[in-house]
Motif scaffolding. Structure first.
Motif: not given
Length: 397
Positions: A78-86
């Motif tokens: 539900g978000h784009s945090q913690g992925e390191y590919v932005f």
């Protein structure tokens, strides 16, 4: 996909450990700690990667009869945090156009920017079947997109063949060229860089004792101290650290032999630490933190101690995580990382594809520029950049 049956599960604990690991780390192949059952299940059991934190496990299981043939760590996000590919800019653009970017499907190891297999299958044909199956899940859930991050070359070939969009970025990795000792590595550097590293190591260790701890030497006192470092770094940078205290205990119980904790003590007290995971051919730097500031201590714990350990173990490389052209001066070289993306909306897919083409060219050009600034002696070393080519918090190296 004839004969295959696709299933999903919302908890890795419902999957047979031996079956998962047989796909993730088959005998005869390099061991990757991050796709192991022990690591991924610890993220869930500890409350680190769960729906409440925006990581809803939806692992893909491809079966032939009742046998697990292939699998993939998959999450509803539900978000784009913690992925390191932005992809925040993609989300904003899609939503400005009236679409819903979230939820999306993320095939990844949470909070871990380390290259490795993501389509855990025995061959390219089965990887392609799994890539197709994940697309079907995207349609089934009505999600906007699929993102496979920090994949290896075999996964890229399968995903490219299934018409996923390919994205590139770069990190800095140290490569072991058959060194017998740290001094052999230093001998490959220019005189100025060699003297600088010796100075940094000398000053870093002037007031502290540095110790490498692994296996049975790890204990709860180490994790208590390290979690304090982790939280301090997180609260100062973003205010929302990802990993819970229980996560460190779980990996300490399950994976002690695959963990290297480099610590610094002053007057007996642990005041800094760097957490690494050990693969069969690589050392992976993950988190670092401290409660006292000492000049060059970060470089000693995160980079130089890791290089020494890799040389002693005969490991081929050290992957130092996301961030940091400062790693270049410490002997870490530019390395391409890859991700793959399936965008359901055709018009948006075309826009993303155009953006990625420009971005790949920029990454390749950046590689060429960095090649001129390696610290290695020009008469003994030549770096060949790849032809193809934001900072996420985790107290990363």
């Amino acid at each position: 996909m004839t004969g295959f049956r696709l299933e999903t599960c919302d908890s890795l604990s419902s999957v047979d450990k031996a079956a998962w690991d047989g796909c993730a780390n088959p005998l005869g192949q390099p061991f990757n700690p991050f796709v192991s059952y022990d690591f991924l299940e610890a993220l869930e059991a500890s409350g680190s990667a769960v729906p409440e934190t925006g990581w809803g496990p939806t692992h893909a299981l491809l079966k032939l009869d009742d046998r697990l043939l292939a699998c993939a760590p998959l999450y509803l996000k539900g978000h784009s945090q913690g992925e390191y590919v932005f992809d925040h800019s993609w989300a904003h653009a899609f939503e400005r156009a009236g679409g819903d970017y979230y939820p999306k499907l993320q095939c990844a190891v949470p909070f871990t920017p380390a290259t490795g297999p993501r389509l855990l299958a025995p061959d390219v044909q089965t990887k392609r079947a799994l890539a197709q199956a994940i697309k079907q899940l995207n349609s089934h859930y009505g999600t906007s997109s699929v993102h496979v991050t920090f994949m290896d070359d075999e996964d890229r070939a399968a995903l490219d063949a299934e018409d996923y969009l390919i994205r590139t970025d770069q990190q800095f990795h140290w490569l072991n060229k058959g060194y017998g000792a740290f001094e052999d590595f230093l001998g490959e550097l220019s005189s100025r860089k060699r003297k600088q590293i010796r100075k940094e190591r000398r000053e870093a260790c002037a007031a502290v004792e540095v110790e490498c701890v692994t296996g049975a030497g790890l204990g709860e006192l180490h994790w208590d101290a390290f979690y304090g470092f982790y939280m301090d770094t997180g609260m100062r940078k973003w205010g929302s650290p990802y990993l819970t205290r229980e996560f460190f205990s779980l990996i300490g119980e399950r994976m002690a032999d695959q963990i290297l904790l480099v610590i610094a003590r002053r007057e007996g007290r642990i005041i800094a630490g760097a957490l690494n995971f050990i693969g069969s051919d690589a050392l992976y730097g993950r988190n670092w933190g401290c409660v006292e500031q000492h000049k060059f201590l970060h470089f000693e714990l995160c980079y130089y101690a890791a290089i020494e350990f890799a040389i002693e173990r005969g490991l081929k490389r050290v992957e130092a995580g996301a961030q940091g052209q400062h790693k270049l001066a410490r002997g870490y070289e530019p390395a391409i990382t890859q991700s793959a993306h399936h965008i359901a909306h055709e018009g948006f897919r075309e826009a993303v594809a155009e953006f990625l083409g420009r971005e790949r060219r920029m990454v390749a050009e950046d590689q060429k520029l960095l090649a001129a600034h390696t610290p290695f002696r020009k008469d003994r070393y030549s770096f060949e950049p790849a032809d193809d080519g934001g900072t996420d918090y985790e107290g990363d190296f």
